[in-house]
Design an enzyme around this catalytic site. Structure first.
Site, mmCIF file in Angstrom:
data_model
loop_
_atom_site.group_PDB
_atom_site.id
_atom_site.type_symbol
_atom_site.label_atom_id
_atom_site.label_comp_id
_atom_site.label_asym_id
_atom_site.label_seq_id
_atom_site.Cartn_x
_atom_site.Cartn_y
_atom_site.Cartn_z
ATOM 1 N N GLU A 84 0.820 -1.215 0.000
ATOM 2 C CA GLU A 84 0.000 0.000 0.000
ATOM 3 C C GLU A 84 0.854 1.266 0.000
ATOM 4 O O GLU A 84 1.727 1.438 0.859
ATOM 5 C CB GLU A 84 -0.931 -0.007 1.229
ATOM 6 C CG GLU A 84 -1.941 1.123 1.182
ATOM 7 C CD GLU A 84 -2.972 1.076 2.311
ATOM 8 O OE1 GLU A 84 -3.006 0.097 3.077
ATOM 9 O OE2 GLU A 84 -3.730 2.054 2.415
ATOM 10 N N LYS A 262 -7.129 -0.153 11.554
ATOM 11 C CA LYS A 262 -6.557 -0.642 10.289
ATOM 12 C C LYS A 262 -5.338 0.215 9.948
ATOM 13 O O LYS A 262 -4.310 -0.298 9.511
ATOM 14 C CB LYS A 262 -7.616 -0.568 9.178
ATOM 15 C CG LYS A 262 -7.194 -1.245 7.877
ATOM 16 C CD LYS A 262 -6.385 -0.364 6.960
ATOM 17 C CE LYS A 262 -6.015 -1.088 5.680
ATOM 18 N NZ LYS A 262 -5.141 -0.287 4.806
ATOM 19 N N ASP A 278 4.601 -13.423 12.071
ATOM 20 C CA ASP A 278 3.264 -13.871 11.701
ATOM 21 C C ASP A 278 2.269 -12.706 11.809
ATOM 22 O O ASP A 278 1.859 -12.320 12.902
ATOM 23 C CB ASP A 278 2.890 -15.022 12.657
ATOM 24 C CG ASP A 278 1.571 -15.695 12.312
ATOM 25 O OD1 ASP A 278 0.708 -15.041 11.716
ATOM 26 O OD2 ASP A 278 1.410 -16.875 12.659
ATOM 27 N N HIS A 376 -2.445 10.611 -0.132
ATOM 28 C CA HIS A 376 -2.520 9.223 -0.563
ATOM 29 C C HIS A 376 -2.561 9.142 -2.083
ATOM 30 O O HIS A 376 -1.839 8.363 -2.688
ATOM 31 C CB HIS A 376 -3.772 8.589 0.041
ATOM 32 C CG HIS A 376 -3.888 7.122 -0.220
ATOM 33 N ND1 HIS A 376 -3.045 6.205 0.360
ATOM 34 C CD2 HIS A 376 -4.731 6.418 -1.005
ATOM 35 C CE1 HIS A 376 -3.366 4.995 -0.057
ATOM 36 N NE2 HIS A 376 -4.395 5.103 -0.884
HETATM 37 P P1 NAD Z 1 9.972 -22.381 16.604
HETATM 38 O O1 NAD Z 1 9.391 -23.562 17.291
HETATM 39 O O2 NAD Z 1 10.410 -22.554 15.192
HETATM 40 O O3 NAD Z 1 11.220 -21.817 17.433
HETATM 41 C C1 NAD Z 1 11.180 -21.580 18.801
HETATM 42 C C2 NAD Z 1 12.151 -22.482 19.532
HETATM 43 O O4 NAD Z 1 13.489 -22.045 19.307
HETATM 44 C C3 NAD Z 1 11.979 -22.415 21.024
HETATM 45 O O5 NAD Z 1 10.921 -23.263 21.421
HETATM 46 C C4 NAD Z 1 13.354 -22.843 21.524
HETATM 47 O O6 NAD Z 1 13.413 -24.245 21.644
HETATM 48 C C5 NAD Z 1 14.299 -22.409 20.417
HETATM 49 N N1 NAD Z 1 15.158 -21.242 20.760
HETATM 50 C C6 NAD Z 1 16.464 -21.088 20.429
HETATM 51 N N2 NAD Z 1 16.933 -19.908 20.853
HETATM 52 C C7 NAD Z 1 15.949 -19.290 21.503
HETATM 53 C C8 NAD Z 1 15.820 -18.013 22.166
HETATM 54 N N3 NAD Z 1 16.841 -17.147 22.260
HETATM 55 N N4 NAD Z 1 14.621 -17.671 22.678
HETATM 56 C C9 NAD Z 1 13.578 -18.505 22.579
HETATM 57 N N5 NAD Z 1 13.641 -19.719 21.983
HETATM 58 C C10 NAD Z 1 14.810 -20.123 21.435
HETATM 59 O O7 NAD Z 1 9.012 -21.133 16.604
HETATM 60 P P2 NAD Z 1 7.915 -20.577 17.599
HETATM 61 O O8 NAD Z 1 8.331 -19.193 17.930
HETATM 62 O O9 NAD Z 1 7.627 -21.507 18.724
HETATM 63 O O10 NAD Z 1 6.635 -20.525 16.639
HETATM 64 C C11 NAD Z 1 6.478 -19.521 15.680
HETATM 65 C C12 NAD Z 1 5.772 -20.064 14.457
HETATM 66 O O11 NAD Z 1 4.552 -20.710 14.831
HETATM 67 C C13 NAD Z 1 5.397 -18.997 13.493
HETATM 68 O O12 NAD Z 1 5.829 -19.395 12.209
HETATM 69 C C14 NAD Z 1 3.858 -18.986 13.529
HETATM 70 O O13 NAD Z 1 3.337 -18.609 12.279
HETATM 71 C C15 NAD Z 1 3.537 -20.389 13.874
HETATM 72 N N6 NAD Z 1 2.235 -20.701 14.495
HETATM 73 C C16 NAD Z 1 1.368 -19.733 14.927
HETATM 74 C C17 NAD Z 1 0.170 -20.086 15.521
HETATM 75 C C18 NAD Z 1 -0.743 -18.995 16.032
HETATM 76 O O14 NAD Z 1 -0.349 -17.844 16.105
HETATM 77 N N7 NAD Z 1 -1.991 -19.289 16.418
HETATM 78 C C19 NAD Z 1 -0.151 -21.434 15.683
HETATM 79 C C20 NAD Z 1 0.763 -22.410 15.247
HETATM 80 C C21 NAD Z 1 1.958 -22.037 14.667
#
Ligand code: NAD
Length: 422
Positions: A84, A262, A278, A376
């Site tokens: 946008e 928005k 996300d 805009h």
């Molecule tokens: P992930 O599981 O890929 O990574 C997180 C993991 O990285 C942690 O659990 C930990 O084991 C590790 N890690 C390493 N260094 C770390 C640090 N410094 N701090 C924290 N953790 C560290 O990702 P995630 O963040 O658990 O999930 C994000 C993804 O899940 C996004 O892609 C999202 O789109 C998706 N998702 C979203 C939903 C929702 O929002 N409702 C539902 C399901 C999945």
């Protein structure tokens, strides 16, 4: 003529180019369209293919950089991915106008996510609630065993809350696992913990667990930003009061609040997307938080300080990370994080909140003065020129004439283009 069917057996097992060929055949894509989709730019097709399912190409979105942002005393360049026009310019303008008062000041309530475990089939929910609360230590151990890496980074289980809800199908006992996910957004992390804890909750209470998933209403992860815009920078009392009236309108009317928010999300989602985070998770959290009083309201608040200046504040859940999801796998996201210079998820969230506030300031100011369309449409003129068929240098020339004519419309662009070409 092609016979179009959406039943393509084994589609997911094919290579991206094979899938593209199937789609092209099914809908009759021109060779030029096939070659367009085959060029995936700076996202390698193999990376794209590992990110989502049934990949046939990539969709490029412009990446801009907002300048002038001063956040907690530090200058930051903010990458923003959006389709946008005016969004990036709005942030630059708003940020410039609050530099004299120190820019944006930000904070964060924490980096804790909530995972919910739904328990049903208990006739005595109060009793079940206490049975769950009695097992705090076991729940902590189960959560922390599930993600030792998170624990190593200083995260892990923090607390539980147990709520009783009355549903149409009977009472349900909802356990919230509150988990510090540090630099991860944490969805996968907390979902795994909820799945590990659920069978034990069923066992302790004699009920049945169904849902085990995070809540996007991440209200233990609130990002906050505030800034002051001087009367002089705003352009006087009339503009300020117009902006206040616009905010007042949004705060009492959900129809207006939706558009107000928005605008806020124009800024927020652009940075969320640029950093590979996300957008839907953040948007769901923001809108749910805006409705927490029972009425959907503005995500920002606007007031006047003792000197007559306009002060703005924003507070919203911002579950973003530097680890996991596309933040790691998308090369552009990695570079965007480097441009921002953030090394913690908290710093990223705080900067994003400041961008949301800046965006809202710019929108309110435009609405209270010339109206949103003037600025805009001047920026949108290039899009209109392209829609009319302009290419190369023609785009700039047609856009300039459209703005000069004060009519940013495709029909006008077509006639300007015709004139140029003739
Ligand atoms: P992930 O599981 O890929 O990574 C997180 C993991 O990285 C942690 O659990 C930990 O084991 C590790 N890690 C390493 N260094 C770390 C640090 N410094 N701090 C924290 N953790 C560290 O990702 P995630 O963040 O658990 O999930 C994000 C993804 O899940 C996004 O892609 C999202 O789109 C998706 N998702 C979203 C939903 C929702 O929002 N409702 C539902 C399901 C999945």
């Amino acid at each position: 003529m092609t016979t179009k069917t959406s039943r393509i057996s084994g589609f997911h097992k094919l290579l991206p180019e094979q899938r593209l060929a199937k789609v092209a055949e099914a809908v009759g894509l021109e060779p030029s369209a096939i070659s367009h989709l085959s060029n995936t730019g700076n996202l390698d097709i193999s990376v794209a293919d590992s990110m989502i399912e049934n990949v046939i190409g990539t969709m490029n979105i412009p990446l801009g950089v907002a300048t002038n942002m001063l956040v907690d005393g530090e200058d930051v360049l903010v990458p923003m991915a959006t389709e946008e026009s005016s969004v990036v310019a709005a942030v630059c303008n708003a940020a410039k106008q609050c530099r004299s008062t120190g820019g944006f000041f930000t904070a964060m309530s924490g980096s804790q996510m909530i995972a919910q475990v739904q328990l049903v089939g208990v006739s005595n929910p109060e009793f079940a609630r206490l049975q769950i609360l009695e097992h705090k230590e076991k729940i902590k151990a189960l959560c922390d065993e599930t993600d030792p890496v998170l624990l190593k980074h200083g995260g892990g289980y923090r607390d539980i809350e147990v709520r009783i809800l009355q549903g149409r199908t009977g009472p349900m006992v909802i356990t919230h696992l509150i988990v510090d996910t540090r630099d991860a957004m944490g969805a996968n992390a907390v979902n795994s913990m909820a799945e590990a804890v659920a069978p034990f909750i069923a066992q302790w209470t004699g009920g049945r667990t169904y849902l085990r998933i995070l809540s996007n209403l991440a209200d233990h992860r609130l990002a906050r930003a505030r800034a002051t815009w001087s009367l002089e920078e705003i352009g006087g009392v009339d503009v300020r009061d117009g902006m206040l009236a616009a905010y007042d309108f949004a705060d009492i009317d959900p129809y207006r609040a939706a558009t107000h928010n928005k605008g806020v999300m124009n800024g927020i989602s652009s940075v969320v997307l640029a950093t590979g985070n996300d957008t839907r998770a953040v948007e769901a959290g923001a809108h749910a938080y805006a409705a927490r009083s029972g009425q959907y309201r503005a995500l920002t608040q606007w007031e006047v300080d003792g000197q007559g200046n306009l002060t703005g504040t924003i507070e919203l859940p911002l579950a973003v990370g530097l680890i996991g999801g596309a933040t790691r796998s998308h090369p552009t996201a990695q570079i965007a994080l480097k441009i921002l210079g953030v090394t913690t998820a908290e710093r990223l969230a705080r900067t994003i909140a400041a961008v949301g506030l800046a965006q809202n300031f710019a929108a309110l100011k435009a609405l209270a003065t010339t109206g949103i369309q003037k600025g805009h449409m001047a920026l949108h003129a290039k899009n209109i020129a392209v829609m009319a068929g302009a290419v190369g240098d023609e785009v700039g020339q047609v856009a300039k004439e459209l703005v000069a004519a004060g009519k940013v419309r495709v029909d006008v662009a077509e006639s300007i283009l015709k004139g140029l070409r003739d």
